[in-house]
Design an enzyme around this catalytic site. Sequence first.
Site, PDB file in Angstrom:
ATOM      1  N   ASP A  16     -20.764  16.598  24.221  1.00  0.00           N
ATOM      2  CA  ASP A  16     -20.550  15.189  24.542  1.00  0.00           C
ATOM      3  C   ASP A  16     -22.052  15.246  25.465  1.00  0.00           C
ATOM      4  O   ASP A  16     -22.614  16.366  25.984  1.00  0.00           O
ATOM      5  CB  ASP A  16     -19.597  14.663  25.436  1.00  0.00           C
ATOM      6  CG  ASP A  16     -19.623  13.260  25.921  1.00  0.00           C
ATOM      7  OD1 ASP A  16     -20.228  12.341  25.030  1.00  0.00           O
ATOM      8  OD2 ASP A  16     -19.341  13.184  27.128  1.00  0.00           O
ATOM      9  N   ASP A  18     -23.188  12.360  28.215  1.00  0.00           N
ATOM     10  CA  ASP A  18     -22.732  11.756  29.378  1.00  0.00           C
ATOM     11  C   ASP A  18     -21.454  12.291  30.217  1.00  0.00           C
ATOM     12  O   ASP A  18     -20.388  12.400  29.677  1.00  0.00           O
ATOM     13  CB  ASP A  18     -22.455  10.106  29.160  1.00  0.00           C
ATOM     14  CG  ASP A  18     -23.599   9.488  28.579  1.00  0.00           C
ATOM     15  OD1 ASP A  18     -24.469   8.946  29.547  1.00  0.00           O
ATOM     16  OD2 ASP A  18     -23.628   9.051  27.532  1.00  0.00           O
TER      17      ASP A  18
END
Length: 446
Positions: A16, A18
């Site tokens: 991922d 963020d």
Amino acid sequence: MAQHFSLAACDVVGFDLDHTLCRYNLPESAPLIYNSFAQYLVKEKGYDKELLTVTPEDWDFCCKGLALDLEDGTFIKLADNGTVLRASRGTKMMTPEALAEAYGKKEWKHFVSDTGVPCHSGKYYFYDNYFDLPGALLCARVVDSLTKNSDQKTFDFWKDIVAGIQHNFKMSAFKENSGLYFPEIKRDPGKYLHSCPESVRKWLRKLKNAGKILLLITSSHSDYCRLLCEYILGNDFEDLFDIVITNALKPGFFSHSPSQRPFRTLKNDEEQEVLPSLDKPGWYSQGNAVHLYELLKKMTGKPEPKVVYFGDSMHSDVFPARHYRNWETVLILEELQGEEAWKPEESEPLEKRGKYEVPKTKLLNTFSKKWGSFFIDSVSQRENSEDSLVYTWSSKRINTYSTIAIPSIEAIAELPLDYKFTRFSSNSSKTAGYYPLVNYTNGLIE
């Protein structure tokens, strides 16, 4: 299942973006997110201007793992068996007596014990990441405002919160420079973002050199993803990843069928044609884990390539990747940063700090005095007996769906790729999968 987990045994390493690869300066990013919604509520929806003023003490309300009952404005913290440990109406904490009267020792009415799905619905919302938490404080203060001069029992403000999300984070907001959030990040990314340390960049290259396929799967749109990656990794960041997937719309990326969520090509950060399948590495938008896995089979030459995925959200990353795809999962959990985050009473008093050293917010990854530990809490027993410690529902989900949990990628970047991590399993202690290994003591982590 083996007791240990090693990156060396994985064929594919996915990330991922963020709060995983890209770490934010939380004392700056949290007020920005809060203000982006508060300004919208006040200016566009007519809410009280008092929402625009936040004190440093207000941020203590923020704690991962809380659920908001959208109908009655109550926030709750759940035990691993689904009972309610603590609750507040708006920001006002319930007394033990009020808590017992409202919830007793029964499962919370929305608790889903069979799958433990950390889902969102039209009746409640779970807060499990740092983008969410400023919204929890805002919603609590909205309830405070609406009940200040009335005994209002039910609420419908959630539709305005959703409208605020759309206003600030719609796909075109970055390009149009609309809303409050994206223009400010673009103006001064260094204020809000932490560059990846060189140890992490070397680690990513080490994975590539070891023959691992590297994925970046983010729900951020391609233009914002590019800004983040260029800042944290450099202009050549695309060389590090074989496949980049933006606007992935997780958790649906993992759970939806190819027909529900096909991949799309990109041109100048605009989505283009629908792809019937994924045939080669590259940069794509939306998509689904089924077609991605078919490509990974071709790229590795293996019928069942082993994938590990790093993410910070139980709802969007860890649960769906494990539950729907049976991938290995590494939870990024900044609450594990260290003792200073868990023993606020031992930190230096505010009055002894330098004039410019006091942050404008409590770090969101630190201990909340109102809600207690993210991992564990105490339950009052009968008179003349000591309180007993119980695990939270958040803690149980980490235990169930994470392979391991780490405070940051930096924490493991200098370990050899064949390092053997002890994984969470039903056969080991509830803390076995945390790295560095932790112990629970009096509701704190040591």
